[in-house]
Every structure is written in C-alpha cells, then in structure tokens.
Design a protein around this motif. Sequence first.
Motif, PDB file in Angstrom:
ATOM      1  N   ALA A   1       4.910  -5.330  14.018  1.00 20.72           N
ATOM      2  CA  ALA A   1       3.214  -5.736  12.571  1.00 20.72           C
ATOM      3  C   ALA A   1       3.643  -4.555  11.738  1.00 20.72           C
ATOM      4  O   ALA A   1       3.717  -4.572  10.603  1.00 20.72           O
ATOM      5  N   GLY A   2       3.307  -2.893  12.609  1.00 23.53           N
ATOM      6  CA  GLY A   2       3.949  -2.142  11.365  1.00 23.53           C
ATOM      7  C   GLY A   2       5.280  -2.059  10.505  1.00 23.53           C
ATOM      8  O   GLY A   2       4.942  -2.242   9.051  1.00 23.53           O
ATOM      9  N   VAL A   3       5.743  -2.563  11.529  1.00 22.55           N
ATOM     10  CA  VAL A   3       7.202  -2.442  10.280  1.00 22.55           C
ATOM     11  C   VAL A   3       7.062  -3.761   8.827  1.00 22.55           C
ATOM     12  O   VAL A   3       7.393  -3.090   8.089  1.00 22.55           O
ATOM     13  N   GLY A   4       6.628  -4.758   9.697  1.00 19.25           N
ATOM     14  CA  GLY A   4       6.753  -5.689   8.811  1.00 19.25           C
ATOM     15  C   GLY A   4       4.972  -5.327   7.790  1.00 19.25           C
ATOM     16  O   GLY A   4       6.091  -5.723   6.317  1.00 19.25           O
ATOM     17  N   MET A   5       4.694  -4.624   7.846  1.00 19.03           N
ATOM     18  CA  MET A   5       3.740  -4.395   6.478  1.00 19.03           C
ATOM     19  C   MET A   5       4.670  -3.035   6.160  1.00 19.03           C
ATOM     20  O   MET A   5       4.375  -2.962   4.801  1.00 19.03           O
ATOM     21  N   ILE A   6       5.530  -2.685   6.123  1.00 12.10           N
ATOM     22  CA  ILE A   6       6.066  -2.009   5.120  1.00 12.10           C
ATOM     23  C   ILE A   6       6.526  -2.006   4.126  1.00 12.10           C
ATOM     24  O   ILE A   6       6.796  -1.788   3.626  1.00 12.10           O
ATOM     25  N   THR A   7       7.616  -2.880   5.383  1.00 10.74           N
ATOM     26  CA  THR A   7       8.915  -3.697   4.322  1.00 10.74           C
ATOM     27  C   THR A   7       8.022  -4.381   2.952  1.00 10.74           C
ATOM     28  O   THR A   7       8.584  -4.621   2.393  1.00 10.74           O
ATOM     29  N   ALA A   8       6.671  -5.463   3.748  1.00  6.30           N
ATOM     30  CA  ALA A   8       5.964  -5.910   2.417  1.00  6.30           C
ATOM     31  C   ALA A   8       5.613  -4.558   0.983  1.00  6.30           C
ATOM     32  O   ALA A   8       5.829  -5.458   0.177  1.00  6.30           O
ATOM     33  N   ALA A   9       5.360  -3.756   2.119  1.00 10.00           N
ATOM     34  CA  ALA A   9       3.715  -2.873   0.623  1.00 10.00           C
ATOM     35  C   ALA A   9       5.259  -2.032  -0.626  1.00 10.00           C
ATOM     36  O   ALA A   9       4.686  -1.992  -1.226  1.00 10.00           O
ATOM     37  N   VAL A  10       6.581  -2.029   0.021  1.00 10.06           N
ATOM     38  CA  VAL A  10       7.646  -1.171  -0.471  1.00 10.06           C
ATOM     39  C   VAL A  10       8.656  -2.371  -1.993  1.00 10.06           C
ATOM     40  O   VAL A  10       8.677  -1.616  -2.529  1.00 10.06           O
ATOM     41  N   GLY A  11       7.868  -3.809  -0.969  1.00  9.56           N
ATOM     42  CA  GLY A  11       8.897  -4.414  -2.511  1.00  9.56           C
ATOM     43  C   GLY A  11       7.626  -5.094  -3.574  1.00  9.56           C
ATOM     44  O   GLY A  11       6.966  -4.721  -3.594  1.00  9.56           O
ATOM     45  N   LYS A  12       8.499  -5.077  -4.819  1.00  7.40           N
ATOM     46  CA  LYS A  12       7.806  -4.824  -5.920  1.00  7.40           C
ATOM     47  C   LYS A  12       7.524  -6.745  -6.136  1.00  7.40           C
ATOM     48  O   LYS A  12       5.884  -6.555  -6.841  1.00  7.40           O
ATOM     49  N   THR A  13       8.459  -7.464  -5.636  1.00  8.97           N
ATOM     50  CA  THR A  13       7.444  -8.906  -5.868  1.00  8.97           C
ATOM     51  C   THR A  13       7.974  -9.393  -3.996  1.00  8.97           C
ATOM     52  O   THR A  13       8.371  -8.393  -3.080  1.00  8.97           O
ATOM     53  N   ALA A  14       6.970 -10.138  -4.348  1.00 11.09           N
ATOM     54  CA  ALA A  14       7.500 -10.957  -2.804  1.00 11.09           C
ATOM     55  C   ALA A  14       8.838 -11.086  -2.269  1.00 11.09           C
ATOM     56  O   ALA A  14       8.970 -11.281  -0.806  1.00 11.09           O
ATOM     57  N   GLU A  15       9.541 -11.569  -3.542  1.00  9.11           N
ATOM     58  CA  GLU A  15      10.996 -11.259  -2.982  1.00  9.11           C
ATOM     59  C   GLU A  15      12.087 -10.946  -2.957  1.00  9.11           C
ATOM     60  O   GLU A  15      12.251 -10.204  -1.898  1.00  9.11           O
ATOM     61  N   GLN A  16      11.360  -9.179  -3.333  1.00 13.55           N
ATOM     62  CA  GLN A  16      11.514  -8.377  -2.920  1.00 13.55           C
ATOM     63  C   GLN A  16      11.405  -7.959  -1.498  1.00 13.55           C
ATOM     64  O   GLN A  16      12.416  -7.544  -0.596  1.00 13.55           O
ATOM     65  N   ALA A  17      10.174  -7.831  -1.447  1.00 12.74           N
ATOM     66  CA  ALA A  17       9.889  -7.479  -0.012  1.00 12.74           C
ATOM     67  C   ALA A  17       9.865  -8.177   0.932  1.00 12.74           C
ATOM     68  O   ALA A  17      10.289  -7.594   1.695  1.00 12.74           O
ATOM     69  N   ASN A  18      10.681  -9.610   0.785  1.00 14.07           N
ATOM     70  CA  ASN A  18      10.933 -10.525   1.826  1.00 14.07           C
ATOM     71  C   ASN A  18      12.677 -10.502   1.503  1.00 14.07           C
ATOM     72  O   ASN A  18      12.774 -10.696   2.845  1.00 14.07           O
ATOM     73  N   ILE A  19      13.210 -10.005   0.774  1.00 14.15           N
ATOM     74  CA  ILE A  19      14.895  -9.452   1.359  1.00 14.15           C
ATOM     75  C   ILE A  19      14.737  -7.637   1.557  1.00 14.15           C
ATOM     76  O   ILE A  19      15.524  -7.815   3.224  1.00 14.15           O
TER      77      ILE A  19
END
Lengths: 462, 361
Positions: free
Chosen positions: A365-383
């Motif tokens: 969950a922590g990894v998921g949160m941080i990868t989402a937090a650094v993405g500017k857009t939803a697409e970026q965060a997903n990538i």
Amino acid sequence: MLQKIWAIAYVNIYQTFTDRNLLIIMLLTPLILASIISLAFGNLSGSAPIENIPVAIVNLDSAPAEGSQVVDSSGILVASFIPVGEDGETAADGTASMGTCEAVQVEDAGGQNMSLTDLTDAVLLTDAAAARAAVDRGDYAAAIIIPAGFNDGISYTQDKPTLAPLPVEVYGDSAQPISASIIRSVVEGFTNQFLTGQIAVAATIGTMTERAQTNPVFGMSFAAAAASGSFQPNFACAFTPGFNTIAIEQQTVTGEQADFNPLVLFGSAQAVFFALFTANGVAVTIIEERRQWTLQRMVISPTPRVVILGGKLVAVFAVVLLQLIFLFIGFTVIGSLLEGQIKSVWGTDALAIAALVVATSLATAGVGMITAAVGKTAEQANIIGSVVSMLMGILGGAFFSVQALGDLEWVTRLSVVRWGAEGFSALAGGGSDISLNLVFLALIGAVLFVVSLVVFNRRQDI
Amino acid sequence: MHNGHKHALVEVRGLKKTFKRKDGTVVEAVKGIDLDIYRGEVFSLLGPNGAGKSTTISMLSGLLTPTEGEATIGGHSITRQPLEAKKLLGVVPQEIALYPTLSARQNLEFFGRMYGLSGSELSKSVDEVLDFIDLRDRHKDRIDTFSGGMKRRVNIGVGLLHKPQLVYMDEPTVGVDPQSRRRILDTVIRLKEERKMTVLYTTHLMEESQELSNRVGIIDYGQIIALGTVGELIQKVGEEDRLIFSVGEQQISDAVLERFRTEVPGITKATYAASEFTPVAGMEESAELVVEKRSTGTMRVARSGQVLDGEITVHAKRGRKALPELLRVADEMGVDILSVEVREPDLEAVFLHLTGRALRE
Ligand SMILES: Nc1ncnc2c1ncn2[C@@H]1O[C@H](COP(=O)(O)OP(=O)(O)OP(=O)(O)O)[C@@H](O)[C@H]1O
Ligand SMILES: [Mg+2]
C-alpha cells in the motif's frame, strides 16, 4: 473524523470490489499465472517430475586396497548415479561391486518410485575445478565432489574404531536452485546411509569378531572370507540406499529444509506483485477523482484534507489486504486440489502468516501511495506504478527464482515482493523466524505512507 | 459586516484569482470582486463563458485559495475558518460530481457522511432529498444508467443534503433538455420560497437570471460590471425597446436609416446588419449557385456573395408606439419588411449596452 475516514475508505473498497474487470485482474490473474509458472517449473506437487538433472561427479577418493575392511563408499556413491554398463569405462573403480545390487530407487514428492538414473544424468569427471567451472557455465545443475579419504573417514575397522567423515561437496548452480538442492538432498541421504550403515557394520563386525573368538569354526571361515575380500560386495548392497528408498528432500531456495513447492514461491511473489498494481490503482483514484469532481466535493465539505487522504490510505491498505487474503486462500485451495488433500501450503503458523499478510499489505500500500503521489496526472501515476511494480515483481521472484542473480542478489532486497515472498516461503517451509521480513515490510510501509501523505498534501491540485 | 447591511450572509471583498499557466502566461480569471449576498435572496452571477463565474464559486467554497481578497460566510472566513464556513454551505458544482458506479442513494449517503450526517438522520435526509429531486423510484440505480437531466438532479440533491442555509449552484442547467431545465429552475424557486434558502446561482443565460434572481451581478472578464435588481440594471440602458425588422435579401441604404432616425420620434439609434452568403470552402469555383440549407428546414439556392438575411435594428424609447411610423417610412423608401420583432429591455440588452457584445457567442 474516523467515521469520515471509514466512509471514504468504504466507498473506495466498494467500488473496487464491484468492478468485475478489476476483480479478474486482481484475483483471478495472479492465481492462474502463478499456477502456470509453477507447473512450467515442472514440479507442482509431483504432477510433473523433474527428470535428467545434469550432474557431474568427481571422485578424488581411491578404492580401498584389496582385502581391507574399508568399504568403498565413494565407489558406491558414484555407481548409484552411473551404474555399470551405462558409462563403463569412466565408472571404473568400485562399480564392479554393485553388480548384484538393485538400482537405487528414490521416491519423488508424489510418492512414485523412480530410479536415481532417471532423475539424473550423471557424468564422471576427474578434475574438481573443471567440474565447478562447468557448473558455473550452467552445463550441470550440480557437481558432486567426493574428497580423497572419504572412504577411510567413514569406515570402521578394527584398527580405526572412530568415524571421521569428510564432507562430500555438492557445488550447485544458483540458476538451477531446485535441481541443485535435489542433488544435495540425494547426496546427503547417501552419506547419512553410509554413516548409519558403517555404524551397523561396526556393530556387526564387532559381533562377528567376538563370535569368531568364541567359535573357532566361524572364526576360520570369517577370516578366510575377509582375506578374500569376498564379503565386501554383499555389505556394499546393505549400504546402498536402494535398500531403503530415500525420499528426495527438497530445499527451498532460502536453504531451509522444506518440501519445495513452487506454488508457494511463485504464488506469494505473484500475489505481492499484483497487490502492488492494485495499491497503485486505488491510490491513483485520488487523482482521478479530481477529474470526476468527487474529490472537490469532499474538499468543499467540512472535511479536512488529511481526513480525505487518510480515507484513501485506509482504502488502499484494506483493498490490498483483502486481495492478499483472497489470493492466499486461493493458493491454499489450488495446492490442496493438486495434493488431493486439504493442506495449508503456507505452513501452520497462523499467527505469523497473518502478521506477514498485514505487513506485506502495509508495504505494498505504501509503494502504491508513493507511486501515485509523484505522478502529475493519473496516466503518469499509473505508468510510474506499473514500472515500479514490474521491477519489483521481476526482482522479487514473481517470474523466476531470484537466486539466479548470483552476486547481484542484493538488488532483490529493494523489492517488497522479495521480502514478502521470502517470508511466506520460510513459513511454508516450517521456519518461523520472519521477524526481519516483518520489520522491514512494516517499516517501509509506514515510511512510504508518511512520505506520500506529505507529497499529496503539498500538491496544489489535490 | 462593516458595510452596515445586517442581512449579508456572504461578503466578498477584493477577491482575486490569478492562474499561472505552465507556459508562463498569467490568466487573471477574477480581477477583484466585491459583493454581498443577503439572507433569503437568489443572487445570480450572469456572464459569458470564461467570465470567471466558476473560479469565483470555487474560491467562495474553499476549493481555490484566492490570490488576494477575502470572503466570509456567516461571518466565518473561508480561508481562515474553512470548516465553520463550509458547514453553512451546500455546493452544486458545474460538473456532475458523482460516483458513476454507485447508486443515487449510495452517492447521497456518502456525501451526507462528509457533512457529518449518520444513522437515521442520514437516511431521513437522503429520503427527503430523493423526494425533492423526484428520484425516489430510481434511488437504487447506478448513476451511469441515468439520463443527463437525472444526473443533474442528483448533483443538486447532494448539495442540499445537510439542509444548508446557503447553496451555490454553478450553471446547473448546462447541457440538459428544456424539460429538465424547467424542473431545475422550479427547484431553485422552491428552495427560495419553501425553504427560505439563500442561493448564489451562476449562468450565462439571461432568461434564467431574469426569472430567478432578486439581484444580479453581471460578470465579464473577471469583473462585476453591473450589480443590482433586474429592474435597476435595465434602467441603466435607458429602458429602450429594440425593434428588429427582417428585410431578407434587400440592400438597405444609409438613407433609410437616416430617415428612421430623423423622422420618427423617440428613435435613438438605427443600424443595419446583414449576413452574406459564403459558399462552403472548396466549392467556390465548382458551384456559383449553392444550395443553402436553412435552419427552418427549407432549402434555397443562393449566389456567392449574395446578401441573405438583413436586419434593421432600431432602438426606441417606446417601441410599439414608434412602429407604425417606422413601417410608413420603410414603405416610402420601397423597403419590404418581412417581419418585425419588438424586444423589451432585458439583461441581454444590458450586457450588450455595457460591453458591446452579445452574451451568447
Ligand atoms: N486552473 C486554471 N488554470 C488556468 N486558467 C484557468 C484555470 N481555471 C480557469 N481558468 C481560466 O480562467 C477564466 C475563467 O474561467 P471560469 O471557469 O471561472 O469561467 P466561467 O465563467 O465559469 O465559464 P463557463 O461559463 O464556461 O463555465 C477562463 O479564461 C479560464 O480559462
Ligand atoms: Mg463555469
């Protein structure tokens, strides 16, 4: 405040678990994928036996002198892998004595008997260094190197009433950890048999000598037989493990004695791997909800921002936790079906399993949160999430055994998949010391939670 | 409440919002707005697309931090006491801000919880709102199965759950059919009359503003360019009627306009405007004669460059009285009047008067 956190978490959990496509990816895919990989690995609970493991044998020991009471154990060991006639010229020494003995039988994990010659494809080499090099090249799964003096070390004679066994070296290929560990187990089984055999021989010779002393007729024939060396082969059969079939004791890659079950190794790695995707997916809804304006609606309500983020965090954790629980139950069911009996493939320490599931959920969950937090857009965060998940999955052993990395093995320590899968494998193998894994996973989870909260909170657009 | 008006529920002072785009350009979306919204009134912000209505609403609901200025709701600063201010406030955003895969009831329940409702109070509120927006029978259906108008109604319902004294509605009729629109307008009237609520309503449709509002603020390029009751605003343009004469394809000379202005009493302005027919790009050479499809459904053949629909617009103090005289002059000048429309002064005219542009592009 807690009610609001839970309300937000609940809405997210509800949406995740009512999305059929998501459920297929989250729950079904890892079950199927791990089962396929395990089957491809060739040994899913005996349904597909490992065969013809390439092995090199180097016998640095020499056959005992004619008439000595020393048993040619090294010769027996060699002959077990390379019976007479199969490789006649090279398997010279000591193999003649095997003539009357049955082929060694081993019992594979499925309980079916198969001969050691079916299991392995052994070649006799003379140079230990060359054999090791060949293993390093991947030509052989393992090299068995019998040291000089092996026979003497485990032989009990009247002159030498003590046993000083020298270790047989099994040099395994780290890229073929399972094959190598099978060979190691077989050799261990042999040497144990030799030792117990020798102890029995010691007892027998002792009794016979005693008897010879009290019974002159027996004494004479015993002496004659001993002088001719003719009883030795018969004893040799007694030492041959073929008499008592030995089960192949398989080892996990962590080196602990265990019933090796690829389903455990790949199942746990795949479960954590997919949990990473899920965690990222749920965390990215923070950004997606902005597009959907439901996030703004929450911000407009008298709800502090930290409560909104807290709700999301709980949602990510809870979804991953539920996913992992489902997957671990799923693998237990699959494992039981394949074994034909209800069996916990994850070991029996329920408390430790639960603790590890929780700690793994925190970390993913922590990894998921941080990868989402650094993405500017939803697409970026997903990538970003996908790339990180893939890397962690590969490094963590979701697709191949991580011992193959050899010296680079430390890299795998960067992967929460590795930490989780390793813990589950250890538990499955009956081990219970997973405290390092628990501490690391919980810590990384906590740290990433805090960091991602800070990052999200700083973002102007949330 | 330093302006002395004791009924002001919302006070806005010098509110500004500047956006910095990634390319470095700066957008002054709201350039300093002052206004008071009184308890129990419907105040509408009327302005064209991009005028800054949504940006203002966002700042007044605590979603955007103002670059400058301040706003209070019930005396609570939206920036310094946001939670207190937000409790008094219900918001209906311009976007459909709902979870598409949840049912109407689930959406209402969730956002109700965000306003601190729970248990029987929550379910009672949800039921009331469902009745109010007339969706009781569809409450279990997912939002993504709803029509545009139904979604709009749920979107409004969410803003009313906690029975706020004040509700912001940002263009709630955008993209809905006329029937749903009527329904939404009636809802606003009921909120004001039955519930005595204060409503801040934004729109780019002057009819809506005119029908609903006690007071109107006309906003353009981030500034309030006029503020008052509909009557007060119309007085600003001198209460002139506009008479619009359709003349079709006839060319109108300045002489006609000149005679209108000089011979007919009460005429302040007379202008002529015509649209010329331009063939579709790429067809210029191939067809001198082009078939034009008209909005009425009829077809006609037109020549490139030919005048199609000419219009004479006349501003008059009392339009109906001047009409016979105008028609007489037109007849004398040989102008064939196809139709006449008398438009009484409205907010459209006010906007036109103030900006020289029409509200609707
Ligand atoms: N986040 C933003 N970044 C940059 N510019 C913005 C942003 N939000 C709004 N703008 C700009 O500010 C101006 C006002 O926009 P706003 O949405 O407030 O207009 P509006 O009156 O609500 O229009 P509409 O009737 O189309 O909803 C527009 O020029 C818009 O492009
Ligand atoms: Mg807008």
